[in-house]
Design an enzyme around this catalytic site. Structure first.
Site, PDB file in Angstrom:
ATOM      1  N   SER A 128       0.858  -1.182   0.000  1.00  0.00           N
ATOM      2  CA  SER A 128       0.000   0.000   0.000  1.00  0.00           C
ATOM      3  C   SER A 128       0.893   1.231   0.000  1.00  0.00           C
ATOM      4  CB  SER A 128      -0.859   0.052   1.264  1.00  0.00           C
ATOM      5  OG  SER A 128      -1.445  -1.178   1.542  1.00  0.00           O
ATOM      6  N   ASN A 221       5.438  10.290  -6.909  1.00  0.00           N
ATOM      7  CA  ASN A 221       4.096  10.805  -7.165  1.00  0.00           C
ATOM      8  C   ASN A 221       4.041  12.321  -7.022  1.00  0.00           C
ATOM      9  OD1 ASN A 221       2.816   8.510  -7.983  1.00  0.00           O
ATOM     10  ND2 ASN A 221       2.058   7.953  -5.965  1.00  0.00           N
ATOM     11  N   CYS A 273      -3.835   8.462  -5.599  1.00  0.00           N
ATOM     12  CA  CYS A 273      -2.466   8.573  -5.099  1.00  0.00           C
ATOM     13  C   CYS A 273      -1.921   9.987  -4.967  1.00  0.00           C
ATOM     14  CB  CYS A 273      -1.528   7.786  -6.006  1.00  0.00           C
ATOM     15  SG  CYS A 273      -1.629   6.032  -5.686  1.00  0.00           S
TER      16      CYS A 273
HETATM   17  C1  UDX Z   1      -0.246   7.445 -10.480  1.00  0.00           C
HETATM   18  C2  UDX Z   1       1.223   7.213 -10.896  1.00  0.00           C
HETATM   19  O1  UDX Z   1       1.359   7.501 -12.298  1.00  0.00           O
HETATM   20  C3  UDX Z   1       1.624   5.790 -10.592  1.00  0.00           C
HETATM   21  O2  UDX Z   1       2.992   5.605 -10.891  1.00  0.00           O
HETATM   22  C4  UDX Z   1       1.371   5.501  -9.123  1.00  0.00           C
HETATM   23  O3  UDX Z   1       1.674   4.147  -8.823  1.00  0.00           O
HETATM   24  C5  UDX Z   1      -0.075   5.785  -8.763  1.00  0.00           C
HETATM   25  O4  UDX Z   1      -0.414   7.122  -9.114  1.00  0.00           O
HETATM   26  P1  UDX Z   1      -2.614   6.905 -11.561  1.00  0.00           P
HETATM   27  O5  UDX Z   1      -3.149   7.806 -10.488  1.00  0.00           O
HETATM   28  O6  UDX Z   1      -3.251   5.582 -11.747  1.00  0.00           O
HETATM   29  O7  UDX Z   1      -1.059   6.630 -11.302  1.00  0.00           O
HETATM   30  O8  UDX Z   1      -2.728   7.671 -12.980  1.00  0.00           O
HETATM   31  P2  UDX Z   1      -1.872   8.767 -13.745  1.00  0.00           P
HETATM   32  O9  UDX Z   1      -1.768   8.344 -15.156  1.00  0.00           O
HETATM   33  O10 UDX Z   1      -0.603   9.088 -13.053  1.00  0.00           O
HETATM   34  O11 UDX Z   1      -2.816  10.047 -13.731  1.00  0.00           O
HETATM   35  C6  UDX Z   1      -3.143  10.751 -12.541  1.00  0.00           C
HETATM   36  C7  UDX Z   1      -3.989  11.953 -12.855  1.00  0.00           C
HETATM   37  O12 UDX Z   1      -3.240  12.940 -13.547  1.00  0.00           O
HETATM   38  C8  UDX Z   1      -5.188  11.656 -13.760  1.00  0.00           C
HETATM   39  O13 UDX Z   1      -6.306  12.377 -13.314  1.00  0.00           O
HETATM   40  C9  UDX Z   1      -4.738  12.139 -15.118  1.00  0.00           C
HETATM   41  O14 UDX Z   1      -5.795  12.481 -15.959  1.00  0.00           O
HETATM   42  C10 UDX Z   1      -3.914  13.342 -14.727  1.00  0.00           C
HETATM   43  N1  UDX Z   1      -2.905  13.716 -15.736  1.00  0.00           N
HETATM   44  C11 UDX Z   1      -1.888  12.863 -16.049  1.00  0.00           C
HETATM   45  C12 UDX Z   1      -2.965  14.975 -16.345  1.00  0.00           C
HETATM   46  O15 UDX Z   1      -3.877  15.762 -16.066  1.00  0.00           O
HETATM   47  N2  UDX Z   1      -2.003  15.318 -17.252  1.00  0.00           N
HETATM   48  C13 UDX Z   1      -0.969  14.494 -17.567  1.00  0.00           C
HETATM   49  O16 UDX Z   1      -0.122  14.887 -18.382  1.00  0.00           O
HETATM   50  C14 UDX Z   1      -0.911  13.218 -16.956  1.00  0.00           C
END
Ligand code: UDX
Ligand code: UDX
Ligand code: ADP
Length: 461
Positions: A128, A221, A273
């Site tokens: 976690s 993160n 996250c």
């Molecule tokens: C994230 C991390 O990427 C991952 O490594 C960790 O283990 C968990 O947290 P996740 O939350 O599943 O993963 O998705 P992610 O693709 O990182 O996107 C997070 C948020 O950022 C989303 O709402 C996405 O739409 C937003 N985002 C992402 C943007 O607004 N712009 C971007 O360029 C990238």
């Protein structure tokens, strides 16, 4: 050699991770256990509780062979020589550290249960997302309860992103394993390394001390989220000047020191996250007397809140300063595409702002059920559950969501939105027909030619 793994917590992290570990280690029996019987039952069907591209295929290959989903937590613990703790760690909603510190009660319960039930030595792996030094707390609980068995605690943070979980698990940039730098600790690190080495090249498995591993997860993160807040901050500036955020992002992303990923301006980041981990980091810095560092990271969240608020306010201002009684179509509720997860999704906050201004919201999302949307809104507690249901309608047809709407707001970047018959949508909308593209995924030029009034993130039109 590890022969039997138990994973406590069958959620977005535990389920897919164990499925891949089982797939790649046919000689290891992997038991995934959870207190939620409904969830476990779903893992044993073809309607998995987690939507992830490719997940079902992996589960089907391993399930019943060496991958099992069960509610018998005690049996799982007793049989295992390695136990992953993969339960949820939400932000505390009460008491000391409220709204910032991680709520570790589920993790603590797991540790206590392991201490109570274990009769043989175990390696306990924290999977976690946890604040730094949690491993220490787990260790203390395990060693002070009088159990004769010996425990080694490892930190093995998960870096998978939802929507690409299986790909991320199969081809990780790296696997991080932290543990005590004692002979027993190093041996435990090696045991877990071998589990991953079944498919991950050794040079991608990073071994560190315990706290470095825990802190790296929070930091990774925080950095990713910071990039999004940074580009989103510039998007606000683009909207009032004649710069274009996509051009700026491309131009800076070609600098190899900056890199092109995670520079997509949006309505704001969501997910379970980013916010939680930054809040943890902030709490930690304050705890250790580093207020300047805490303020620095806090700003990433403040900017994200601003971006969500700004998007909603822009809708209200543009619709002649009132959305009262107006139908607003929201396309997308998930926090990103290719997932049914809605935790901390920008959609929730945008909807909340608009509902405060008495809008009638109609939502369509290809994967999120109405139940989740209402649960998200009810959780905010801004208004009664009855009022939420009165002013927010969930439909399964995007065209129905948009019919007679004054405005459309794109919240999630689902691919299917690009292929809709926008001409047909336009004809059936109230005029002027506004569209607010919170993801910059649509062809704005084409929409304007149809007749739409387009507003987008980081664009001056
Ligand atoms: C994230 C991390 O990427 C991952 O490594 C960790 O283990 C968990 O947290 P996740 O939350 O599943 O993963 O998705 P992610 O693709 O990182 O996107 C997070 C948020 O950022 C989303 O709402 C996405 O739409 C937003 N985002 C992402 C943007 O607004 N712009 C971007 O360029 C990238
Ligand atoms: C910078 C930009 O790199 C360059 O693209 C722009 O055209 C001008 O500004 P410069 O200031 O010459 O170039 O040097 P740079 O290598 O970027 O270093 C700037 C400062 O950051 C230095 O004091 C350097 O020591 C420091 N630095 C750099 C760090 O402390 N850590 C790092 O990881 C990188
Ligand atoms: P994550 O995204 O971290 O995987 P989820 O909320 O998707 O979080 O999954 C966490 C799972 O852990 C839930 O299915 C929950 O029922 C389970 N869980 C929480 N506490 C316990 C516990 N003490 N024993 C077993 N399972 C637990």
């Amino acid at each position: 050699m590890v022969k039997n793994i138990c994973c406590i917590g069958a959620g977005y992290v535990g389920g897919p991770t164990m499925a891949v570990i089982a797939l790649k280690n046919p000689n290891i029996k992997v038991n995934v256990v959870d207190i939620n019987a409904e969830r476990i039952a779903a893992w044993n069907t073809d309607e998995l509780p987690v939507y992830e591209p490719g997940l079902l295929e992996v589960v089907k290959q391993a399930r019943g062979r060496n991958l099992f989903f069960d509610t018998d937590i005690e049996k799982g613990i007793r049989e295992a020589d390695m136990i992953f703790i993969s339960v949820n760690t939400p932000t505390k909603t009460y008491g000391l550290g409220k709204g910032r510190a991680a709520d570790l009660r589920y993790v603590e319960l797991c540790a206590r249960q392991i201490a109570e039930v274990a009769t043989t030595d175990k390696i306990v792996v924290e999977k976690s997302t946890l604040p730094v030094r949690t491993a220490q707390a787990i260790k203390t609980i395990l060693s002070e309860t009088g159990n004769k068995a010996r425990f080694q605690v490892l930190s093995n943070p998960e870096f998978l992103a939802e929507g690409t979980a299986i790909k991320d698990l199969l081809e990780p940039d790296r696997v991080l394993i932290g543990g005590d730098q004692t002979p027993e600790g190093l041996a435990a690190i090696e045991e877990l390394t071998q589990v991953y080495a079944s498919w991950v090249p050794r040079e991608r498995i990073i071994q560190t001390r315990l706290w470095s591993s825990e802190l790296s997860k929070l930091t990774a993160n925080a950095f990713l989220a910071q990039r999004i807040s940074s580009i989103n901050s510039i998007s606000a500036l683009c909207e009032v000047t004649d710069a274009d955020i996509d051009e700026v992002a491309y131009a800076i992303g070609t600098d190899s020191r900056i890199g092109s990923k995670f520079l997509k301006a949006s309505v704001g980041f969501g997910g379970s996250c980013f916010q939680k981990d930054i809040l943890n980091l902030v709490y930690l810095c304050e705890f250790f007397g580093l207020p300047e560092v805490a303020r620095y990271w806090e700003q990433v969240i403040a900017l994200n809140d601003y971006q969500k608020r700004r998007f909603a306010q822009n809708i209200i201002h543009t619709l002649f300063n009132t959305v009262s009684g107006k139908k607003i179509a929201m396309l997308g509720w998930a926090f990103k595409k290719d997932t049914n997860d809605t935790r901390e999704s920008a959609a929730i906050y945008v909807a909340d702002h608009l509902l405060n201004d008495m809008a009638n919201i109609w939502v369509y999302d290809p994967k999120v059920p109405a139940k989740s949307m209402f649960a998200d809104l009810d959780y905010l507690g801004t208004r009664s559950p009855e009022e939420n249901r009165k002013h927010l309608t969930v439909v399964t047809d995007p065209y129905e969501a948009c019919r007679d709407a004054h405005a459309i707001a794109i919240i999630t970047e689902w691919d299917e939105f690009k292929t809709y018959d926008w001409q047909r949508i336009y004809v059936n909308m109230k005029k002027p027909a506004f569209i607010f593209d919170g993801r910059n995924i649509l062809d704005h030029k084409k929409l304007m030619e149809i007749g739409f009034k387009v507003k987008a993130i980081g664009k001056s039109y």
